[in-house]
Motif scaffolding. Structure first.
Motif, PDB file in Angstrom:
ATOM      1  N   ARG A 204       2.509  -2.832   2.772  1.00  0.00           N
ATOM      2  CA  ARG A 204       1.806  -2.994   4.049  1.00  0.00           C
ATOM      3  C   ARG A 204       2.271  -4.321   4.653  1.00  0.00           C
ATOM      4  O   ARG A 204       2.171  -5.365   4.014  1.00  0.00           O
ATOM      5  CB  ARG A 204       0.283  -3.008   3.887  1.00  0.00           C
ATOM      6  CG  ARG A 204      -0.427  -3.072   5.240  1.00  0.00           C
ATOM      7  CD  ARG A 204      -1.928  -3.079   5.115  1.00  0.00           C
ATOM      8  NE  ARG A 204      -2.548  -3.106   6.442  1.00  0.00           N
ATOM      9  CZ  ARG A 204      -3.864  -3.199   6.645  1.00  0.00           C
ATOM     10  NH1 ARG A 204      -4.701  -3.271   5.612  1.00  0.00           N
ATOM     11  NH2 ARG A 204      -4.348  -3.216   7.870  1.00  0.00           N
ATOM     12  N   ASP A 217       1.196  -3.583  12.440  1.00  0.00           N
ATOM     13  CA  ASP A 217       0.495  -3.305  11.186  1.00  0.00           C
ATOM     14  C   ASP A 217       1.046  -1.973  10.694  1.00  0.00           C
ATOM     15  O   ASP A 217       0.635  -0.906  11.152  1.00  0.00           O
ATOM     16  CB  ASP A 217      -1.018  -3.237  11.405  1.00  0.00           C
ATOM     17  CG  ASP A 217      -1.786  -3.108  10.090  1.00  0.00           C
ATOM     18  OD1 ASP A 217      -1.148  -2.944   9.035  1.00  0.00           O
ATOM     19  OD2 ASP A 217      -3.033  -3.172  10.132  1.00  0.00           O
ATOM     20  N   ASN A 219       3.106   0.408   7.329  1.00  0.00           N
ATOM     21  CA  ASN A 219       3.261   0.561   5.889  1.00  0.00           C
ATOM     22  C   ASN A 219       4.365   1.575   5.594  1.00  0.00           C
ATOM     23  O   ASN A 219       4.703   2.412   6.433  1.00  0.00           O
ATOM     24  CB  ASN A 219       1.935   0.977   5.229  1.00  0.00           C
ATOM     25  CG  ASN A 219       1.331   2.208   5.863  1.00  0.00           C
ATOM     26  OD1 ASN A 219       1.831   3.317   5.695  1.00  0.00           O
ATOM     27  ND2 ASN A 219       0.248   2.022   6.603  1.00  0.00           N
TER      28      ASN A 219
END
Length: 237
Positions: A204, A217, A219
């Protein structure tokens, strides 16, 4: 001889007349004193009301002056902003940071270029593969517009089999808006080796600043293997 008829007052009557006259004078003095005190009270009350009116007028004048000063200060600030070529609306805009792509360099293989956003991956369908014990370096490219971004930071977390094995927060720096993109190069690293180091890792990655703005943000999964492998979900240069 004619007789003279007149009223004759006795000494007791004279005393009564004098006493009555004195009482009347005392009463008049008392009334005058009461009247004087009443007048003084009235004058005090009138003066107090006059002072209250003057005080209210002074407060209204001060409030008007403060309002005028606030308006004058606001006009001066707006004029200053216009003089430096910025409008009030532009000043309120927050910085805009776009993370454009990620490059992975290793001396033993071709460079890996990962455009952002990353494609969705799983533990069985990883984004790329790294060989155990190999050296690598990560470089990412980003752009900044609208306003200065203060202390842009990278927050990098790594999980294996549901357990977090690493978390790193690094301040990249403060950047001003410009047309050219920025490039940041991370420190060199070495992938772990051994049986327990191999397998799938979940990442992440966040990019944030001091004001709490989050610009990315994301992942993904990647593998560490005994060798480089042939099936990697990435483009090579």
């Amino acid at each position: 001889m004619s007789a003279v008829v007149g009223s004759v007052t006795t000494p007791s009557q004279n005393a009564g007349i004098i006493l009555s006259s004195n009482m009347k004078k005392e009463a008049e003095k008392k009334n005058d004193k009461i009247s004087a005190e009443v007048c003084k009270d009235l004058i005090k009350e009138m003066n107090k009301k006059s002072d209250d009116i003057e005080e209210k007028n002074d407060e209204q004048i001060i409030e008007k002056d403060d309002h005028k000063n606030d308006e004058s200060s606001s006009k001066q600030n707006q004029l200053l902003i216009r003089n430096i070529g910025l409008s009030v609306e532009e000043k309120k805009l927050r910085p805009e940071v776009k993370i454009l792509r990620l490059n992975i360099y290793s001396p033993d293989r071709a460079d890996v270029v990962l455009p952002i956003p990353f494609p969705c991956t799983s533990s069985k369908d990883t984004l790329f593969t790294l060989k155990e014990g190999s050296k690598y370096r990560i470089t990412f490219h980003f752009s900044v517009s609208q306003d200065i971004v203060k202390n842009l930071s990278s927050v990098y977390s790594v999980w294996k089999a549901g357990v977090r094995v690493r978390q790193t927060t690094k301040v990249i720096g403060t950047f001003s808006p410009r047309e050219q993109e920025y490039t940041h190069e991370s420190d060199k690293g070495v992938t772990p080796s051994g049986f327990f180091a191999r397998g799938s890792f979940f990442i992440r990655w966040k990019f944030v600043d001091d004001d709490g703005n989050c610009y990315l943000d994301t992942n993904y999964y990647f593998d560490i293997r005994k060798d480089w492998g042939a099936s990697e979900k990435c483009s090579n240069n």
